[in-house]
Design a protein around this motif. Structure first.
Motif, PDB file in Angstrom:
ATOM      1  N   UNK A  45      15.347 -23.210 -28.070  1.00 50.55           N
ATOM      2  CA  UNK A  45      16.746 -22.981 -28.457  1.00 50.55           C
ATOM      3  C   UNK A  45      17.489 -21.973 -27.593  1.00 50.55           C
ATOM      4  N   UNK A  46      16.799 -21.065 -26.898  1.00 52.43           N
ATOM      5  CA  UNK A  46      17.472 -20.023 -26.125  1.00 52.43           C
ATOM      6  C   UNK A  46      16.826 -19.852 -24.752  1.00 52.43           C
ATOM      7  N   UNK A  47      17.668 -19.595 -23.758  1.00 53.67           N
ATOM      8  CA  UNK A  47      17.155 -19.272 -22.426  1.00 53.67           C
ATOM      9  C   UNK A  47      16.393 -17.948 -22.474  1.00 53.67           C
ATOM     10  N   UNK A  48      15.260 -17.913 -21.816  1.00 57.43           N
ATOM     11  CA  UNK A  48      14.536 -16.670 -21.571  1.00 57.43           C
ATOM     12  C   UNK A  48      14.295 -16.588 -20.071  1.00 57.43           C
ATOM     13  N   UNK A  49      14.586 -15.443 -19.472  1.00 59.80           N
ATOM     14  CA  UNK A  49      14.569 -15.338 -18.013  1.00 59.80           C
ATOM     15  C   UNK A  49      13.205 -15.674 -17.426  1.00 59.80           C
ATOM     16  N   UNK A  50      12.143 -15.338 -18.137  1.00 59.86           N
ATOM     17  CA  UNK A  50      10.798 -15.643 -17.661  1.00 59.86           C
ATOM     18  C   UNK A  50      10.284 -16.984 -18.169  1.00 59.86           C
ATOM     19  N   UNK A  51      11.120 -17.703 -18.900  1.00 58.89           N
ATOM     20  CA  UNK A  51      10.708 -18.987 -19.457  1.00 58.89           C
ATOM     21  C   UNK A  51      10.119 -18.887 -20.843  1.00 58.89           C
ATOM     22  N   UNK A  52       9.692 -17.696 -21.222  1.00 60.09           N
ATOM     23  CA  UNK A  52       9.164 -17.492 -22.570  1.00 60.09           C
ATOM     24  C   UNK A  52       9.294 -16.020 -22.932  1.00 60.09           C
ATOM     25  N   UNK A  53       9.177 -15.722 -24.201  1.00 60.43           N
ATOM     26  CA  UNK A  53       9.194 -14.333 -24.678  1.00 60.43           C
ATOM     27  C   UNK A  53       8.405 -14.259 -25.974  1.00 60.43           C
ATOM     28  N   UNK A  54       7.642 -13.186 -26.111  1.00 61.25           N
ATOM     29  CA  UNK A  54       6.863 -12.939 -27.328  1.00 61.25           C
ATOM     30  C   UNK A  54       7.539 -11.793 -28.071  1.00 61.25           C
ATOM     31  N   UNK A  55       8.067 -12.078 -29.245  1.00 61.16           N
ATOM     32  CA  UNK A  55       8.905 -11.131 -29.965  1.00 61.16           C
ATOM     33  C   UNK A  55       8.389 -10.925 -31.386  1.00 61.16           C
ATOM     34  N   UNK A  56       9.037 -10.011 -32.078  1.00 67.57           N
ATOM     35  CA  UNK A  56       8.729  -9.746 -33.492  1.00 67.57           C
ATOM     36  C   UNK A  56       7.237  -9.492 -33.703  1.00 67.57           C
ATOM     37  N   UNK A  57       6.708  -8.582 -32.892  1.00 67.25           N
ATOM     38  CA  UNK A  57       5.293  -8.195 -33.006  1.00 67.25           C
ATOM     39  C   UNK A  57       4.354  -9.389 -32.873  1.00 67.25           C
ATOM     40  N   UNK A  58       4.724 -10.329 -32.007  1.00 73.66           N
ATOM     41  CA  UNK A  58       3.872 -11.484 -31.760  1.00 73.66           C
ATOM     42  C   UNK A  58       4.044 -12.626 -32.743  1.00 73.66           C
ATOM     43  N   UNK A  59       4.939 -12.477 -33.721  1.00 73.61           N
ATOM     44  CA  UNK A  59       5.109 -13.500 -34.746  1.00 73.61           C
ATOM     45  C   UNK A  59       6.171 -14.535 -34.389  1.00 73.61           C
ATOM     46  N   UNK A  60       6.947 -14.271 -33.354  1.00 73.07           N
ATOM     47  CA  UNK A  60       7.996 -15.202 -32.936  1.00 73.07           C
ATOM     48  C   UNK A  60       7.912 -15.397 -31.428  1.00 73.07           C
ATOM     49  N   UNK A  61       7.634 -16.606 -30.994  1.00 74.84           N
ATOM     50  CA  UNK A  61       7.453 -16.924 -29.586  1.00 74.84           C
ATOM     51  C   UNK A  61       8.521 -17.927 -29.177  1.00 74.84           C
ATOM     52  N   UNK A  62       9.302 -17.579 -28.164  1.00 71.76           N
ATOM     53  CA  UNK A  62      10.314 -18.490 -27.640  1.00 71.76           C
ATOM     54  C   UNK A  62       9.829 -19.063 -26.321  1.00 71.76           C
ATOM     55  N   UNK A  63       9.889 -20.376 -26.181  1.00 73.07           N
ATOM     56  CA  UNK A  63       9.547 -21.019 -24.912  1.00 73.07           C
ATOM     57  C   UNK A  63      10.693 -21.939 -24.512  1.00 73.07           C
ATOM     58  N   UNK A  64      11.081 -21.883 -23.235  1.00 75.48           N
ATOM     59  CA  UNK A  64      12.246 -22.609 -22.740  1.00 75.48           C
ATOM     60  C   UNK A  64      11.844 -23.344 -21.482  1.00 75.48           C
ATOM     61  N   UNK A  65      11.919 -24.679 -21.500  1.00 75.15           N
ATOM     62  CA  UNK A  65      11.308 -25.467 -20.426  1.00 75.15           C
ATOM     63  C   UNK A  65      12.306 -26.017 -19.420  1.00 75.15           C
ATOM     64  N   UNK A  66      13.529 -25.476 -19.400  1.00 76.17           N
ATOM     65  CA  UNK A  66      14.523 -25.912 -18.411  1.00 76.17           C
ATOM     66  C   UNK A  66      14.744 -24.793 -17.390  1.00 76.17           C
ATOM     67  N   UNK A  67      14.251 -24.942 -16.154  1.00 70.58           N
ATOM     68  CA  UNK A  67      14.445 -23.895 -15.149  1.00 70.58           C
ATOM     69  C   UNK A  67      15.864 -23.913 -14.597  1.00 70.58           C
ATOM     70  N   UNK A  68      16.358 -22.736 -14.223  1.00 67.15           N
ATOM     71  CA  UNK A  68      17.702 -22.584 -13.676  1.00 67.15           C
ATOM     72  C   UNK A  68      18.717 -23.355 -14.520  1.00 67.15           C
ATOM     73  N   UNK A  69      18.788 -22.980 -15.765  1.00 67.04           N
ATOM     74  CA  UNK A  69      19.600 -23.669 -16.775  1.00 67.04           C
ATOM     75  C   UNK A  69      21.033 -23.869 -16.299  1.00 67.04           C
ATOM     76  N   UNK A  70      21.511 -25.096 -16.391  1.00 67.66           N
ATOM     77  CA  UNK A  70      22.856 -25.474 -15.939  1.00 67.66           C
ATOM     78  C   UNK A  70      23.119 -25.102 -14.481  1.00 67.66           C
ATOM     79  N   UNK A  71      22.050 -25.037 -13.699  1.00 67.65           N
ATOM     80  CA  UNK A  71      22.156 -24.695 -12.270  1.00 67.65           C
ATOM     81  C   UNK A  71      22.809 -23.341 -12.032  1.00 67.65           C
ATOM     82  N   UNK A  72      22.706 -22.423 -13.004  1.00 68.37           N
ATOM     83  CA  UNK A  72      23.458 -21.179 -12.853  1.00 68.37           C
ATOM     84  C   UNK A  72      22.723 -19.921 -13.303  1.00 68.37           C
ATOM     85  N   UNK A  73      21.697 -20.033 -14.129  1.00 68.46           N
ATOM     86  CA  UNK A  73      21.107 -18.815 -14.711  1.00 68.46           C
ATOM     87  C   UNK A  73      19.930 -18.263 -13.923  1.00 68.46           C
TER      88      UNK A  73
END
Length: 236
Positions: free
Chosen positions: A165-193
């Protein structure tokens, strides 16, 4: 088993090709490939962010309507070994005490997520650093803090939430003391980020590893070449 965690379409200009590839894999490996619905597998978003225009331009209106119907059959969540809760946006957190059994009873077929309720929260919520709940920067859904995540995971015996659901600069982020993991599989989102992309690999024992990858060159077509913009949402 492979889980694609929503937002198969919109923003890019090859959404039709992407989603047809995913559907082909689902047809070929029905018990191994799973497609979670994202907030962009919805009529309103498709009208604004490009998929409706792209699909109609390439294959006509009836094909778009077929896609819209199929999207409503995609699941909103999945969990596996060690009870990881895999969902596009986040858990249903507008109030405490929501059980997995309630989520499993959602009648998703033929339905749009709307602006509130359990289905909307599964597709639209985002984690926040502050404790408690907060308004969403998107105008739909809400933000949920680490305390909210912990209470929901403990109540439902969930090891962690894996969401996108959200861009993460490294492609993923481990948050909320490890209980919430975001993974984002679109590199260079919209050719701009300029972001990396990543996917999560789960071992048979439930251990997770994270694998990053970068963008590759593509034909010179703008990312949202078929978008109608917000005027399309208002019929302008």
């Amino acid at each position: 088993m492979i889980v694609f965690n929503g937002d198969f379409v919109d923003r890019g200009s090859w959404s039709v090709e992407v989603v047809l590839t995913l559907f082909a894999y689902k047809w070929l490996y029905p018990d191994r490939v799973f497609l979670n619905r994202g907030n962009h597998e919805t009529n309103d978003m498709n009208k604004v962010y490009g998929f409706e225009g792209e699909c109609k331009a390439k294959h006509g209106e009836m094909t778009y309507k077929l896609f819209a119907d199929v999207f409503t059959s995609c699941k909103c969540l999945l969990w596996g070994k060690k009870r990881y809760f895999v969902v596009h946006g986040g858990p249903p957190v507008s109030q405490d005490g929501v059980l997995l059994e309630e989520v499993k009873k959602i009648d998703r077929f033929g339905r749009q997520p709307g602006q509130e309720g359990l289905m909307c929260e599964l597709l639209w919520t985002d984690p926040q650093e502050q404790i408690g709940r907060g308004p969403s920067k998107r105008g739909v859904g809400l933000g949920f803090g680490p305390d909210v995540t912990r209470r929901w995971c403990e109540l439902n015996k969930i090891t962690a939430v894996i969401r996108s659901h959200e861009v993460r600069q490294d492609g993923y982020a481990i948050e909320h003391d490890g209980l919430c993991i975001t993974t984002f599989s679109c590199p260079n989102y919209c050719d701009s980020t300029g972001n990396q992309a990543a996917y999560v690999k789960m071992q048979a024992d439930g251990q997770l590893s994270y694998h990053q990858f970068a963008a590759v060159p593509h034909p010179d077509i703008k990312p949202m070449a078929y978008s109608s913009g917000f005027g399309g949402m208002m019929g302008l």
